[in-house]
Design an enzyme around this catalytic site. Structure first.
Site, PDB file in Angstrom:
ATOM      1  N   ARG A 144       6.331 -55.641  -6.167  1.00  0.00           N
ATOM      2  CA  ARG A 144       7.589 -56.358  -6.435  1.00  0.00           C
ATOM      3  C   ARG A 144       8.755 -55.376  -6.535  1.00  0.00           C
ATOM      4  O   ARG A 144       9.861 -55.671  -6.074  1.00  0.00           O
ATOM      5  CB  ARG A 144       7.467 -57.187  -7.716  1.00  0.00           C
ATOM      6  CG  ARG A 144       6.503 -58.361  -7.595  1.00  0.00           C
ATOM      7  CD  ARG A 144       6.520 -59.235  -8.820  1.00  0.00           C
ATOM      8  NE  ARG A 144       7.763 -59.984  -8.945  1.00  0.00           N
ATOM      9  CZ  ARG A 144       8.098 -60.702 -10.017  1.00  0.00           C
ATOM     10  NH1 ARG A 144       7.287 -60.740 -11.065  1.00  0.00           N
ATOM     11  NH2 ARG A 144       9.236 -61.361 -10.053  1.00  0.00           N
ATOM     12  N   CYS A 182      12.178 -56.482 -16.363  1.00  0.00           N
ATOM     13  CA  CYS A 182      10.986 -56.991 -15.684  1.00  0.00           C
ATOM     14  C   CYS A 182      11.420 -58.143 -14.804  1.00  0.00           C
ATOM     15  O   CYS A 182      12.487 -58.101 -14.193  1.00  0.00           O
ATOM     16  CB  CYS A 182       9.938 -57.400 -16.706  1.00  0.00           C
ATOM     17  SG  CYS A 182      10.533 -58.587 -17.945  1.00  0.00           S
TER      18      CYS A 182
END
Length: 285
Positions: free
Chosen positions: A177, A234
């Site tokens: 990611r 995050c």
């Protein structure tokens, strides 16, 4: 006070202190509603905490998926959990303390002095052969008064844009990611330009946190050392608090960007880096 407590230590504490408040914060991305599992079995006396509705505020997508709740909202929830001034608080979940860390971070930085996370969580408690109970726990309403969230614990979207120029900005998501190879949730893949990747999974082994020395070495490997301002983000502001908890164990102060990638990627005009390095190819969001 150390931010972690072992199952054996917690068991002993519960035997000698009836004022300990236990909070069950079971939540995960693919199963955000943890109450059914809580009702099937939880630590004796533990109160269920709904992360989605009590530890976050639903609102404009441009604020991210899990914005920090206002003080009054968090205080009302804490009173529903039965918290009172001076009570020791222990929070836990069943997945490496990722969700429990969110409760620890919010309460600690709202003026609650004695909040710890059960190292090993529910699974560690069960592995020690310690008891569970079923059903719901409805405590007597608490009287705790919370402070406004410590502004030094929180970074906003403008802070993190400039952060790499004066410190270390940690992207704690999975490497794929971070690189932008895949993005299963948010509209754009990649990372904030200048951020370095330190997945929060490196902080645990066998369901428990690594030693302070091991954690310090992990932070140092990406430039998060003494005297360097460190911030973390995050996907939506949950796992970043886990990195803040790991930092507390290691003696590294970590500021959290609650909006995280879910806010950044939904904000027009913010640049996005793709690739495996902090200053990889940069494109408009």
């Amino acid at each position: 006070m150390a931010p972690l407590i072992s199952p054996a230590e917690l068991h002993e504490l519960l035997l000698r202190d009836p004022n300990v408040r236990l909070l069950d914060v079971r939540w995960r991305l693919d199963e955000p509603e943890g109450r059914p599992a809580y009702l099937d079995g939880h630590l004796p006396g533990a109160v269920y905490v709904d992360l989605e509705h009590e530890l976050a505020l639903r609102g404009d997508p441009r604020e991210g998926r899990h914005p920090v709740p206002p003080r009054a909202v968090l205080e009302e929830a804490a009173r529903r959990w039965g918290l009172r001034a001076g009570d020791p608080v222990v929070v836990y979940d069943d997945l490496h303390a990722v969700a429990a860390a969110r409760a620890w971070w919010l309460l600690t930085h709202s003026g609650v002095p004695s909040v710890r996370v059960l190292d090993g969580g529910l699974r560690g408690w069960i592995a020690e052969g310690l008891p569970l109970e079923t059903g719901d726990v409805q405590p007597r309403r608490g009287t705790i008064q919370l402070d406004d969230l410590d502004p030094g614990a929180v970074a906003d979207i403008d802070d993190v844009e400039d952060w790499p120029w004066r410190g270390t900005l940690l992207d704690v998501r999975a490497p794929e990611r971070y690189r932008g190879d895949t993005e299963p949730i948010d509209p754009v893949g990649g990372h904030i330009p200048g951020a370095v990747n330190l997945p929060t999974t490196v902080h645990v082994h066998g369901g428990r946190f690594r030693s302070p020395d091991e954690l310090r070495a992990a932070f140092a490997s990406v430039g998060a050392t003494e005297g360097v301002p460190v911030a973390a983000y995050c996907g939506s502001g949950i796992a970043a608090t886990h990195t803040a908890l790991a930092g507390a164990v290691a003696g590294v102060e970590v500021t959290v960007y609650p909006g995280s990638w879910s806010q950044w990627s939904n904000t027009r005009g913010r640049l996005v880096a793709v690739g495996s390095t902090p200053a990889a190819e940069v494109v408009p969001s």
